[in-house]
Scaffold this motif. Structure first.
Motif, PDB file in Angstrom:
ATOM      1  N   PHE A 138     -24.214 -21.729   5.172  1.00 13.64           N
ATOM      2  CA  PHE A 138     -23.501 -22.396   6.047  1.00 13.64           C
ATOM      3  C   PHE A 138     -24.516 -22.980   7.039  1.00 13.64           C
ATOM      4  N   SER A 139     -25.616 -22.206   7.329  1.00 13.51           N
ATOM      5  CA  SER A 139     -26.840 -22.548   8.513  1.00 13.51           C
ATOM      6  C   SER A 139     -27.616 -23.411   8.033  1.00 13.51           C
ATOM      7  N   LYS A 140     -27.454 -23.832   6.746  1.00 14.44           N
ATOM      8  CA  LYS A 140     -28.477 -24.776   6.119  1.00 14.44           C
ATOM      9  C   LYS A 140     -30.138 -24.229   6.385  1.00 14.44           C
ATOM     10  N   THR A 141     -30.150 -23.048   6.224  1.00 14.15           N
ATOM     11  CA  THR A 141     -31.414 -22.360   6.029  1.00 14.15           C
ATOM     12  C   THR A 141     -31.758 -21.466   4.833  1.00 14.15           C
ATOM     13  N   SER A 142     -32.832 -20.854   4.441  1.00 17.40           N
ATOM     14  CA  SER A 142     -33.204 -20.300   3.085  1.00 17.40           C
ATOM     15  C   SER A 142     -32.684 -18.799   3.576  1.00 17.40           C
ATOM     16  N   ARG A 143     -32.563 -18.229   2.304  1.00 17.09           N
ATOM     17  CA  ARG A 143     -32.221 -16.974   2.392  1.00 17.09           C
ATOM     18  C   ARG A 143     -33.399 -15.950   2.925  1.00 17.09           C
ATOM     19  N   LYS A 144     -34.421 -16.273   2.852  1.00 16.41           N
ATOM     20  CA  LYS A 144     -35.745 -15.895   3.408  1.00 16.41           C
ATOM     21  C   LYS A 144     -35.731 -15.819   4.975  1.00 16.41           C
TER      22      LYS A 144
END
Lengths: 219, 219
Positions: B184-190
């Motif tokens: 949802f935040s358009k970031t990676s899981r890391k």
């Protein structure tokens, strides 16, 4: 961004406008509005009216010049403020990027009139639902790599606002300059300039005078 | 994502559902639908019906698990496919992330019935226009830095799906796991894991069992 002009829906909207115009009770119920380039739709007007874009292009800005959508001829704008995180009324900014001719219809008059002609409200509902779907479709790009997102956005801009010159070739209008491409594709101006250069070197786009011809970029 | 539950609109929707139920012509006109966790709304059903979410949460996916929105209790889903860049019919995927109880209303029946009760169509139009505005409001985040976008998204998730424990504190439900926050935040899981760690170190969030308590993150 609506990728296709729906001429069928536009025909229905034109008939509706004519009917509303003929049956208006006061001059404020239905009237023509002109926007100059860079002029914004007045927020007070947005609350009380719906709008049908007859000619021209409007950009939707969500916060500080951040372009998220374009609205063009044949589209309808039926919106209302929401309360956002600051608890205040919030609406995007709707800014004309070419001169625009717009039909403004009072919401109150429209909703009353629709009780006799429910098909009109159905039409506005259908067009509003379409816009929501096109915005969702566009949001696919946020899950892509920067290159893919840029190319996807450029292809959308060509497809939606460009002039088609061949089967899959579009000439971008001049008002879609590098700043707008950068904002819509959520990349920097520097990246936009670099990527355009690379695409031109690869023969995917060509500079035609001051315009960009997009010839082989897919979504 | 709709930041506020509009209890007034929900009341109107509940009355409408009751009225539609009482006046349905066949059992298919209005019926209850249950979705299990991870079950998707059938696309054939979406074309022919509108939906009112009674309990549960649905996520809107635009392409390959890319989460762009959440729909919850009291919201309405009135959508139709668009033609997208591949010229094919396109719709987001609507996936239940908790078990859901939904009222399914045939569009044909609804549109017919609304010719007697135009206020019902007005209500669906208003709710669809609201959703469009909330999606636009959410798209402000794409113009932010990665940190800001992450915090904005986390605050939205807390505000919309969390349980409020204090004035500006929310406990995220367990089904909003790190994968969903990342998407949802358009970031990676890391990045998500690192940022959550940093926010916890700063005291802006706290782990409460397996849940996340968001205490001082603004939009």
């Amino acid at each position: 961004m609506n990728l296709y002009k729906d001429t069928h829906l536009f025909g229905l909207v034109m008939n509706m406008v004519q009917d509303l115009e003929m049956n208006k009770l006061s001059s404020n119920d239905v009237k023509e509005l002109k926007l100059l380039r860079n002029e914004c739709l007045d927020k007070k007007l947005i609350k009380k009216n719906l709008f049908i874009i007859m000619t021209g292009v409007i950009q939707t800005e969500c916060g500080n010049g951040n372009i998220t959508d374009f609205i063009r001829e044949g589209e309808v704008l039926f919106v209302q403020p929401i309360r956002n995180d600051t608890q205040q009324e919030w609406l995007p900014e709707y800014k004309a990027i070419t001169s625009c001719k717009i039909i403004q219809v009072s919401k109150e008059f429209f909703l009353n009139f629709s009780s006799i002609k429910p098909s009109y409200m159905e039409l506005i509902l259908q067009m509003t639902a379409n816009k929501l779907m096109y915005v969702m479709n566009d949001s696919r790009k946020y899950d892509l790599s920067v290159e893919e997102r840029f190319d996807f956005s450029l292809a959308e801009l060509g497809h939606c606002l460009g002039e088609q010159v061949e089967d899959n070739s579009f000439v971008l209008p001049r008002y879609i300059n590098k700043n707008k491409i950068a904002s819509f594709s959520k990349t920097s101006r520097k990246y936009t300039a670099q990527r355009l250069q690379l695409l031109e070197k690869r023969g995917d786009i060509n500079a035609v005078g001051n315009n960009i011809l997009i010839s082989s970029i897919g979504f």
